[in-house]
Design a protein around this motif. Structure first.
Motif, PDB file in Angstrom:
ATOM      1  N   ARG A  80       0.818  -1.218   0.000  1.00  0.00           N
ATOM      2  CA  ARG A  80       0.000   0.000   0.000  1.00  0.00           C
ATOM      3  C   ARG A  80       0.845   1.258   0.000  1.00  0.00           C
ATOM      4  NH1 ARG A  80      -2.587  -2.868   4.151  1.00  0.00           N
ATOM      5  NH2 ARG A  80      -1.859  -1.362   5.715  1.00  0.00           N
ATOM      6  N   ARG A  81       2.057   1.183   0.587  1.00  0.00           N
ATOM      7  CA  ARG A  81       2.909   2.373   0.715  1.00  0.00           C
ATOM      8  C   ARG A  81       4.291   2.053   0.144  1.00  0.00           C
ATOM      9  NH1 ARG A  81       3.403   4.018   6.662  1.00  0.00           N
ATOM     10  NH2 ARG A  81       4.949   5.356   5.651  1.00  0.00           N
ATOM     11  N   ALA A  82       4.436   2.295  -1.131  1.00  0.00           N
ATOM     12  CA  ALA A  82       5.691   1.951  -1.810  1.00  0.00           C
ATOM     13  C   ALA A  82       6.869   2.754  -1.269  1.00  0.00           C
ATOM     14  CB  ALA A  82       5.544   2.179  -3.314  1.00  0.00           C
ATOM     15  N   ASP A  83       6.603   3.926  -0.657  1.00  0.00           N
ATOM     16  CA  ASP A  83       7.687   4.759  -0.149  1.00  0.00           C
ATOM     17  C   ASP A  83       8.174   4.322   1.231  1.00  0.00           C
ATOM     18  OD1 ASP A  83       5.315   5.460   1.098  1.00  0.00           O
ATOM     19  OD2 ASP A  83       5.840   7.587   1.258  1.00  0.00           O
ATOM     20  N   LEU A  84       7.509   3.338   1.862  1.00  0.00           N
ATOM     21  CA  LEU A  84       7.944   2.833   3.158  1.00  0.00           C
ATOM     22  C   LEU A  84       9.280   2.115   2.998  1.00  0.00           C
ATOM     23  CD1 LEU A  84       7.475   2.050   6.175  1.00  0.00           C
ATOM     24  CD2 LEU A  84       6.253   0.030   5.317  1.00  0.00           C
ATOM     25  N   VAL A  85      10.246   2.465   3.834  1.00  0.00           N
ATOM     26  CA  VAL A  85      11.555   1.810   3.809  1.00  0.00           C
ATOM     27  C   VAL A  85      11.598   0.789   4.942  1.00  0.00           C
ATOM     28  CG1 VAL A  85      14.052   2.111   4.004  1.00  0.00           C
ATOM     29  CG2 VAL A  85      12.671   3.849   2.841  1.00  0.00           C
ATOM     30  N   LEU A 104      13.535 -11.708   0.747  1.00  0.00           N
ATOM     31  CA  LEU A 104      12.437 -10.842   1.209  1.00  0.00           C
ATOM     32  C   LEU A 104      12.409  -9.600   0.319  1.00  0.00           C
ATOM     33  CD1 LEU A 104      13.228 -11.126   5.027  1.00  0.00           C
ATOM     34  CD2 LEU A 104      11.403 -12.328   3.817  1.00  0.00           C
ATOM     35  N   PRO A 105      11.800  -9.684  -0.848  1.00  0.00           N
ATOM     36  CA  PRO A 105      11.894  -8.584  -1.818  1.00  0.00           C
ATOM     37  C   PRO A 105      11.254  -7.278  -1.370  1.00  0.00           C
ATOM     38  CG  PRO A 105      10.361 -10.294  -2.557  1.00  0.00           C
ATOM     39  CD  PRO A 105      11.078 -10.846  -1.382  1.00  0.00           C
ATOM     40  N   HIS A 106      10.434  -7.312  -0.301  1.00  0.00           N
ATOM     41  CA  HIS A 106       9.865  -6.054   0.186  1.00  0.00           C
ATOM     42  C   HIS A 106      10.806  -5.359   1.177  1.00  0.00           C
ATOM     43  CE1 HIS A 106       8.648  -9.286   2.860  1.00  0.00           C
ATOM     44  NE2 HIS A 106       8.333  -8.431   3.804  1.00  0.00           N
ATOM     45  N   VAL A 107      11.959  -5.976   1.483  1.00  0.00           N
ATOM     46  CA  VAL A 107      12.975  -5.341   2.329  1.00  0.00           C
ATOM     47  C   VAL A 107      13.877  -4.476   1.457  1.00  0.00           C
ATOM     48  CG1 VAL A 107      15.016  -5.770   3.759  1.00  0.00           C
ATOM     49  CG2 VAL A 107      12.930  -7.099   4.129  1.00  0.00           C
ATOM     50  N   ASP A 108      14.179  -3.254   1.927  1.00  0.00           N
ATOM     51  CA  ASP A 108      14.953  -2.293   1.132  1.00  0.00           C
ATOM     52  C   ASP A 108      16.406  -2.172   1.572  1.00  0.00           C
ATOM     53  OD1 ASP A 108      12.602  -0.960  -0.380  1.00  0.00           O
ATOM     54  OD2 ASP A 108      12.000  -0.832   1.731  1.00  0.00           O
ATOM     55  N   LEU A 109      16.682  -2.459   2.849  1.00  0.00           N
ATOM     56  CA  LEU A 109      17.987  -2.121   3.390  1.00  0.00           C
ATOM     57  C   LEU A 109      18.429  -3.179   4.401  1.00  0.00           C
ATOM     58  CD1 LEU A 109      20.306  -0.045   3.729  1.00  0.00           C
ATOM     59  CD2 LEU A 109      18.842   1.211   5.315  1.00  0.00           C
ATOM     60  N   VAL A 110      19.681  -3.616   4.269  1.00  0.00           N
ATOM     61  CA  VAL A 110      20.288  -4.563   5.196  1.00  0.00           C
ATOM     62  C   VAL A 110      21.564  -3.914   5.729  1.00  0.00           C
ATOM     63  CG1 VAL A 110      21.335  -6.836   5.447  1.00  0.00           C
ATOM     64  CG2 VAL A 110      19.323  -6.555   3.988  1.00  0.00           C
ATOM     65  N   GLU A 124      17.643   7.576   3.634  1.00  0.00           N
ATOM     66  CA  GLU A 124      17.215   8.747   2.870  1.00  0.00           C
ATOM     67  C   GLU A 124      17.451   8.536   1.377  1.00  0.00           C
ATOM     68  OE1 GLU A 124      15.458  12.434   2.324  1.00  0.00           O
ATOM     69  OE2 GLU A 124      15.513  11.100   4.056  1.00  0.00           O
ATOM     70  N   THR A 125      18.559   7.911   1.020  1.00  0.00           N
ATOM     71  CA  THR A 125      18.840   7.634  -0.395  1.00  0.00           C
ATOM     72  C   THR A 125      17.766   6.729  -0.995  1.00  0.00           C
ATOM     73  OG1 THR A 125      21.217   7.874  -0.045  1.00  0.00           O
ATOM     74  CG2 THR A 125      20.525   6.638  -1.991  1.00  0.00           C
ATOM     75  N   ILE A 126      17.344   5.716  -0.248  1.00  0.00           N
ATOM     76  CA  ILE A 126      16.301   4.813  -0.734  1.00  0.00           C
ATOM     77  C   ILE A 126      14.966   5.546  -0.838  1.00  0.00           C
ATOM     78  CG2 ILE A 126      14.970   2.743  -0.145  1.00  0.00           C
ATOM     79  CD1 ILE A 126      17.599   1.632   1.049  1.00  0.00           C
ATOM     80  N   ARG A 127      14.665   6.416   0.119  1.00  0.00           N
ATOM     81  CA  ARG A 127      13.418   7.196   0.051  1.00  0.00           C
ATOM     82  C   ARG A 127      13.378   8.087  -1.189  1.00  0.00           C
ATOM     83  NH1 ARG A 127      12.276  11.041   3.366  1.00  0.00           N
ATOM     84  NH2 ARG A 127      10.023  10.745   3.332  1.00  0.00           N
ATOM     85  N   LEU A 128      14.554   8.528  -1.635  1.00  0.00           N
ATOM     86  CA  LEU A 128      14.630   9.388  -2.821  1.00  0.00           C
ATOM     87  C   LEU A 128      14.691   8.598  -4.117  1.00  0.00           C
ATOM     88  CD1 LEU A 128      17.133  12.081  -1.465  1.00  0.00           C
ATOM     89  CD2 LEU A 128      14.653  12.310  -1.758  1.00  0.00           C
ATOM     90  N   GLY A 129      14.520   7.275  -4.031  1.00  0.00           N
ATOM     91  CA  GLY A 129      14.461   6.478  -5.253  1.00  0.00           C
ATOM     92  C   GLY A 129      15.627   5.538  -5.477  1.00  0.00           C
TER      93      GLY A 129
END
Length: 515
Positions: A80-85, A104-110, A124-129
């Motif tokens: 629902r919230r693609a911008d969630l990190v 876990l493809p919905h995880v953005d950062l390790v 912040e870098t991930i939030r900016l795309g």
């Protein structure tokens, strides 16, 4: 976003959830401080956050399983919230690295333990795309430690706080994944540790727990760097023998931070309980009369298979020396049941050691094989139902010892450092003030105290007071304040008028003669 940027109503929000040991709790606090310093705001609930961080250890399989369950629950929210990190930090992050991003493809950062300071900019870098990223690089050449940042806006310093002294482990116990996920031992400079202790106490902390995977193997970094390589055991123990740099560190903190009321440390290795450290317990009142000293097994055969590098009689001798050095000192421990090859006789030896050492508390675990550990080569030949039955018997023994210990204190006076409300729903500054408060004795017993009607118990937070024990509960004590202390408490009607940071009630002077 620049460092130390003040948060605004539009600043992104974070939520950190922690599973595991005291080191993970410490790391989560440092991550939160780093995010606050970069202008982020703390979210009240996970669902309100723009960044969710799961920080967990991987020493026990149960913590890792809980992590995967919690991360899985966020998958619909992420849809629902693609911008969630969503970030995973700590030992599991180090253990799995980039494979977590694939699994876990919905995880953005390790983020591994040595890269936690990079969290704000990576998020912040991930939030900016930016794309998903895994950062799990050990800082072996230039070790760094995230320093505590007390007095941040909107964040109170707890009465009891953690200070890390080292990271990594050289012990190589056969069941333990820590050397793989935390790396080899690296030591923080003494001056840096002492200065952080002073900052935390200046901000309101009154009890500090010194942390390290084998905290009492600490060495000054310059001394460590000059040591020759050797083949067996940790560098600290091989070179020092009976001397203890860790004891010198404790003495320096006690000397240079006189307002500190109590020092604890976790978790020590029995091999590094040296005469110097035992002497420090005898001589320094600021050292708590409690030590958590992991034993893992009471069987010499099991200790050898675990590569613990001490025998049962050596452990008991050092435990007895600690008790003799400081009358009334209590011990707690860690025990693994069902280690490969453990027989009923091996387990019986563990129970007898638990009785002989007189532990008043214990963390018990069923053996679970962990990746990258030597124990994987051993057949896990103890059935699960036998492990469960032995764990139940172990807990029955230590529970009886704990009940007997707590009952023996009824009618006695204990010195309590008050930490907060007894109920998590009771907040300081509420209209009714604090009616029931809790703290810990210097032996680590949890003590609950009813505040006299119409008085503000919040005035005791961060203070030492003598309390008479009136009842022993299952795992804690109930006590009452002496009349002089109770009368000295401000009335509840004045609680709301007390400005933030105002001097609280002075009950006992500090133990260095500065009260």
């Amino acid at each position: 976003m620049s460092s130390n940027a003040p948060p605004s109503p539009t600043s992104p929000r974070f939520f950190v959830e922690t599973f595991g040991c005291q080191m993970n709790v410490h790391d989560s606090t440092r991550m939160e401080e780093a995010l606050l310093a970069h202008g982020w705001r703390a979210a009240d609930a996970l669902e309100d956050a723009d960044l969710v961080v799961f920080n967990t250890c991987s020493v026990r399989e149960k913590a890792e399983q809980k992590l995967r369950s919690e991360v899985g629950r966020l998958k619909p929210l992420k849809a629902r919230r693609a911008d969630l990190v969503i970030a995973i930090a700590g030992c599991v992050a180090q253990q799995e690295g980039e494979t977590l991003l694939g699994r876990l493809p919905h995880v953005d950062l390790v983020v591994g333990p040595d890269n936690l300071g990079e969290l704000p900019l990576l998020a912040e870098t991930i939030r900016l795309g930016g794309p998903p990223v895994a950062r799990t690089v050990f800082d072996l050449d230039a070790p760094s430690f995230l320093a505590a940042t007390p007095k941040l806006p909107g964040r109170a310093t707890p009465v009891s706080a953690y200070v890390t002294t080292m990271k990594g482990c050289d012990e190589r116990c056969s069941y333990c994944i820590v050397p793989y996920t935390r790396g080899p031992e690296r030591y923080r400079p003494m001056r840096e540790i002492v200065e952080e202790c002073a900052r935390l106490v200046d901000a309101g902390a009154r009890e500090l727990t010194l942390l390290g995977q084998t905290v009492n193997s600490w060495l000054p970094p310059d001394e460590y760097a000059a040591l020759p390589a050797a083949d067996e055991g940790s560098t600290a123990q091989r070179v020092r023998g009976d001397a203890s740099a860790f004891a010198a560190l404790i003495r320096a903190i006690a000397r240079e931070v006189p307002a500190l009321r109590r020092i604890r440390y976790a978790s020590p290795h029995p091999r590094h309980v040296t005469p110097d450290l035992i002497a420090a317990h005898a001589e320094l009142d600021v050292l708590a009369r409690h030590v958590h000293l992991p034993v893992q097994s009471g069987s010499d055969r099991m200790l050898k298979r675990m590569i613990r590098r001490y025998r049962r009689d050596e452990y008991l001798a050092r435990a007895a020396a600690l008790k003799a050095a400081r009358p009334g000192l209590t011990l707690s421990t860690d025990v693994i049941v069902g280690f490969p090859g453990e027989t009923e006789d091996d387990f019986a030896q563990t129970l007898s050691l638990v009785r002989e050492a007189g532990f008043v508390a214990l963390f018990g675990f069923k053996f679970s094989p962990r990746p990258h550990t030597p124990a994987l080569k051993l057949a896990d030949d103890v059935p699960e139902e036998v492990k469960a039955e032995r764990l139940e018997r172990l807990f029955a023994v230590v529970d009886a010892q704990q009940r007997a210990h707590l009952s023996s204190l009824v009618g006695a006076e204990v010195e309590v450092l008050f930490e907060g409300p007894s109920s998590p729903n009771e907040k300081e500054g509420a209209v009714t003030s604090l009616a029931k408060i809790m703290g810990r004795s210097e032996r680590n017993e949890i003590v609950h105290v009813e505040v006299p009607a119409g008085r503000d118990g919040a005035a005791l937070l961060g203070e030492l007071a003598r309390v008479r024990v009136v009842r022993a509960n299952a795992h804690s004590l109930a006590g009452e304040l002496d009349a002089a202390t109770a009368v000295a408490l401000p009335t509840a009607s004045n609680a709301a008028a007390r400005p933030p940071g105002a001097r609280r009630l002075q009950v006992l002077g500090d133990r260095h003669g500065h009260g």
